[in-house]
Design an enzyme around this catalytic site. Structure first.
Site, short mmCIF file in Angstrom:
data_model
loop_
_atom_site.label_atom_id
_atom_site.label_comp_id
_atom_site.label_asym_id
_atom_site.label_seq_id
_atom_site.Cartn_x
_atom_site.Cartn_y
_atom_site.Cartn_z
N ASN A 77 38.72 11.17 -63.68
CA ASN A 77 38.16 10.07 -62.88
C ASN A 77 39.23 9.16 -62.30
O ASN A 77 38.92 8.07 -61.82
CB ASN A 77 37.19 9.25 -63.74
CG ASN A 77 35.99 10.08 -64.14
OD1 ASN A 77 35.36 10.71 -63.29
ND2 ASN A 77 35.68 10.12 -65.42
N LYS A 93 28.95 19.24 -65.03
CA LYS A 93 28.30 17.95 -64.74
C LYS A 93 27.23 18.16 -63.68
O LYS A 93 27.49 18.77 -62.63
CB LYS A 93 29.32 16.93 -64.24
CG LYS A 93 30.13 16.32 -65.37
CD LYS A 93 30.91 15.11 -64.88
CE LYS A 93 31.70 14.49 -66.02
NZ LYS A 93 32.58 13.40 -65.56
N HIS A 141 38.57 7.00 -59.33
CA HIS A 141 37.14 7.08 -59.02
C HIS A 141 36.39 5.77 -59.22
O HIS A 141 35.38 5.53 -58.56
CB HIS A 141 36.48 8.21 -59.80
CG HIS A 141 36.73 9.56 -59.18
ND1 HIS A 141 38.00 10.07 -59.03
CD2 HIS A 141 35.89 10.48 -58.65
CE1 HIS A 141 37.92 11.26 -58.46
NE2 HIS A 141 36.65 11.53 -58.20
N1 GLY Z 1 34.62 15.36 -61.54
C1 GLY Z 1 34.96 14.84 -62.81
C2 GLY Z 1 34.56 15.73 -63.94
O1 GLY Z 1 34.05 16.81 -63.73
O2 GLY Z 1 34.73 15.36 -65.06
#
Ligand code: GLY
Length: 363
Positions: A248, A146, A251
């Site tokens: 998540n 990501k 989150h």
């Molecule tokens: N930090 C969440 C992900 O990498 O999906």
């Protein structure tokens, strides 16, 4: 420590190695993934320059790399912006790069996301190497591809999935992390246990004092195990079509806290710890057998702020709708049926969510 490796295995037979070894060994790990020795770009932040930049640069130059273009970003979340990204484009394009010039991202989550997005977009893709320095980066953000920047409407709204050639994780760097970064990072580590591995949660509970004191052996065990959990989830669902979303957990609440309180008021890890408590409360309203108090009391042992204080619940709920995971105007939350068993819930009522928020208003 003896070097160890784990792999993220992706669908197209691509395998990303995550090496746990000294930063000074960077050149030989670059060679192992066939990076071209020569000019390279090093992106890091102002806090890390005095700690690691010379060490990394010297090891590269001694092995025939160079010239190096060094890009130093102000430390902090505010750097994940279009303006800072533009300044990276300006500096790198002026340095005369080509498609084989690698970017080394030396830093925590902000540097990894920002430098990763620059690597994804410059010349339609440059080789990327993550050198994660923070606990959150070592167990989470450097693994899985990501990358991105923030928009004033919300965090991480502009970005791309872009896999590195290599992650080189030096566990010794964790010993010099400021205390709040260490304890905040532990929130993401604990999260991996809650969502996917009850035995890991038991291990953390039994060794918590040694972990808080950064006992070397426990730090190694914990980080490598947590990274393995993350690598395994990404290997099953790289682009977050289903399973990966469980990472998540907490989150959506956390992003809302950060947004409403003002970025920088809570560390990301503090917000995640609070968010996981709220998500656990909501989970327990749907799954009455969940050992809610066990989870809550464990999270309260994290030496970070443990209440959000007097923030308006309405404002927090409204902010949740800016989350990337909102689908067709409906809040999607990651909940847990039990420790180690997380799933996506598409239709949680605002009434249950408000009860989640209320559970973390006071310490
Ligand atoms: N930090 C969440 C992900 O990498 O999906």
């Amino acid at each position: 420590m003896r070097p160890e490796v784990i792999h993220v295995s992706l669908g197209n037979a691509q395998t990303i190695p995550i090496w746990f070894a000294s930063l000074t060994e960077l050149p030989s790990y670059c060679e192992s993934v066939d990076l071209r020795i020569g000019p390279c770009i090093l992106i890091t932040d102002t806090n890390l320059v005095p700690l690691y930049l010379d060490q990394v640069k010297t090891s590269l130059l001694d092995s025939g790399w160079g010239p190096t273009t060094e890009i130093i970003i102000p430390s902090g979340e505010a750097s994940k912006s279009a303006d800072v990204l533009q300044s990276i484009y300006d500096q790198t394009l002026q340095s005369g790069l080509d498609r084989q010039t690698p970017i080394f991202a030396l830093g925590g989550g902000v540097i990894g996301d920002l430098a990763g997005f620059a690597a994804a977009t410059l010349l339609r893709g440059l080789p990327l190497v993550h050198l994660p320095t923070s606990l959150i980066a070592q167990v989470d953000s450097s693994i899985g591809g990501k990358t991105g920047i923030n928009h004033r409407i919300g965090k991480n709204l502009i970005g791309a999935f872009y896999q590195p050639h290599l992650v080189l994780t030096d566990l010794d760097l964790l010993q010099s992390l400021p205390e709040l970064e260490w304890t905040s990072g532990l929130a993401e580590v604990v999260k991996h246990g809650f969502i996917a591995d009850a035995d890991f949660f038991t291990y953390l509970s039994s060794n918590w004092d040694a972990i808080l004191q950064r006992d070397n052996e426990q730090v190694q065990r914990m980080v490598i195990h947590a990274a393995r959990i993350k690598a395994s989830i990404v290997s099953k669902d790289e682009k977050e079509s289903s399973l990966r979303a469980i990472l998540n957990f907490g989150h959506t609440f956390a992003h809302s806290i950060e947004r409403v309180a003002g970025y920088g008021q809570f560390t990301h890890g503090e917000a995640v710890a609070l968010g996981m408590r709220a998500a656990t409360k909501v989970s327990s309203l749907i799954h009455p057998n969940l050992p809610h108090h066990l989870i809550d009391s464990f999270l309260l042992k994290l030496p970070v702020r443990n209440s959000i204080g007097d923030i308006s619940i309405d404002a927090l709920i409204q902010a949740m709708y800016y989350d990337k995971k909102v689908m067709a105007g409906q809040l999607r939350l990651i909940l847990i049926r039990d420790i180690g068993d997380a799933y996506v819930h598409d239709q949680v009522s605002e009434d249950l969510i408000a009860q989640g928020w209320e559970s973390i208003m006071q310490s």
